[in-house]
Scaffold this motif. Structure first.
Motif, PDB file in Angstrom:
ATOM      1  N   VAL A   1       0.888  -1.046  -0.057  1.00  0.00           N
ATOM      2  CA  VAL A   1      -0.259   0.127   0.060  1.00  0.00           C
ATOM      3  C   VAL A   1       1.122   1.214  -0.138  1.00  0.00           C
ATOM      4  N   PRO A   2       0.801   2.045  -0.867  1.00  0.00           N
ATOM      5  CA  PRO A   2       1.688   3.151  -0.988  1.00  0.00           C
ATOM      6  C   PRO A   2       1.136   4.388   0.085  1.00  0.00           C
ATOM      7  N   LEU A   3       2.268   5.030   0.330  1.00  0.00           N
ATOM      8  CA  LEU A   3       2.006   6.400   1.371  1.00  0.00           C
ATOM      9  C   LEU A   3       1.784   7.347   0.497  1.00  0.00           C
ATOM     10  N   ALA A   4       1.015   8.543   1.158  1.00  0.00           N
ATOM     11  CA  ALA A   4       1.077   9.633   0.294  1.00  0.00           C
ATOM     12  C   ALA A   4       2.340  10.201   0.504  1.00  0.00           C
TER      13      ALA A   4
ATOM     14  N   GLU B   1       6.927  -2.158  -6.225  1.00  0.00           N
ATOM     15  CA  GLU B   1       6.805  -0.980  -5.259  1.00  0.00           C
ATOM     16  C   GLU B   1       6.131   0.132  -6.241  1.00  0.00           C
ATOM     17  N   ARG B   2       6.262  -0.045  -7.411  1.00  0.00           N
ATOM     18  CA  ARG B   2       6.076   1.105  -8.308  1.00  0.00           C
ATOM     19  C   ARG B   2       4.579   1.036  -9.303  1.00  0.00           C
ATOM     20  N   LEU B   3       4.178  -0.266  -9.235  1.00  0.00           N
ATOM     21  CA  LEU B   3       2.738  -0.333  -9.919  1.00  0.00           C
ATOM     22  C   LEU B   3       1.784   0.406  -9.107  1.00  0.00           C
ATOM     23  N   LEU B   4       1.618   0.196  -7.851  1.00  0.00           N
ATOM     24  CA  LEU B   4       0.449   0.867  -7.300  1.00  0.00           C
ATOM     25  C   LEU B   4       0.797   2.408  -6.619  1.00  0.00           C
TER      26      LEU B   4
END
Length: 245
Positions: free
Chosen positions: A130-133, A162-165
């Motif tokens: 899950v990416p962070l803002a 780590e770059r797709l979402l």
């Protein structure tokens, strides 16, 4: 600027069966730095919803919310509920940069997943943290979900991207909002760098804690619309409903 620390560069001595417990300093006598006594004291999640892992009073049930409206994800895997001392371990990892605790929890999550794969749980082909803002990542200096996903990826030999979402906009912190406000808060908050790469793929989304499930639902909806065949959620801990013990 990418300020995410590189796990290979973290100073950490991970010696099998010759290390101290990270909680009590006793000899661990295990392949990871936690003694058996402390491991037994963790808040293991044993009775939970079969879809969203919400703690329930009985096992092998589906909660009322999932029964009324099935979530976009297939299943949540969480070894623990969010209680002491695990809540302190997660907080120390996230807010005090105690990365050895994060690696320990990721390894224990991986062991739990290995047992579930052996029992018939389908193994995904891709892990997505899950990416962070951007603002919160700058403040914190790293994304805990990315670090967890990287460690789990290495333990289970599952590809991690780590770059797709992507997190497309900053949003207020979720912990300050109720369930309905969390859903509104996440509208349009995520996107994909490349939708074509997900066609028919079994994906697992990695995070530290699942609370209302709003983030998991928003991301799973996005992934399913992009063609993902199945979406699971892997996290360290699941919180109970507000007011529930």
């Amino acid at each position: 600027m990418n300020c995410q620390p590189k796990p290979k560069q973290l100073v950490y001595n991970w010696l099998n069966f010759d290390q101290s417990c990270l909680l009590c300093d006793a000899r661990a006598a295990q392949a990871y730095p936690m003694c058996m006594a402390c491991e037994q004291e963790l808040p293991w999640l044993e009775e939970y919803c079969l879809r969203c892992a919400l703690p329930l009073p009985m096992a092998d049930l589906v909660c009322a919310h999932c029964s009324r409206r099935a979530p976009a994800f297939e299943q949540v895997i969480a070894p623990w509920h969010y209680g002491f001392p695990l809540d302190t371990m997660i907080s120390r990892f996230k807010h005090n940069r105690q990365w050895p605790l994060g690696r320990l929890m990721a390894e224990m999550l991986s062991i739990n997943l290995q047992h579930r794969f052996a029992d018939g749980l389908l193994k995904p082909g891709l892990l997505l943290p899950v990416p962070l803002a951007k603002r919160r990542q700058r403040e914190r200096g790293f994304n805990q979900a990315s670090m967890l996903a990287g460690w789990v990826s290495k333990c289970l030999d599952i590809r991690c991207d780590e770059r797709l979402l992507l997190r497309t906009r900053d949003t207020p912190a979720q912990q300050d909002l109720n369930a309905r406000a969390r859903q509104r808060n996440l509208r349009g908050a995520f996107s994909l760098a490349d939708q074509r790469s997900l066609e028919g793929l079994h994906v697992a989304v990695v995070d530290d804690v699942m609370t209302t499930g709003a983030t998991a639902q928003a991301i799973a909806n996005l992934l399913r619309k992009a063609g993902a065949g199945r979406v699971d959620i892997y996290c360290l801990a699941r919180t109970p409903k507000p007011g529930q013990a």
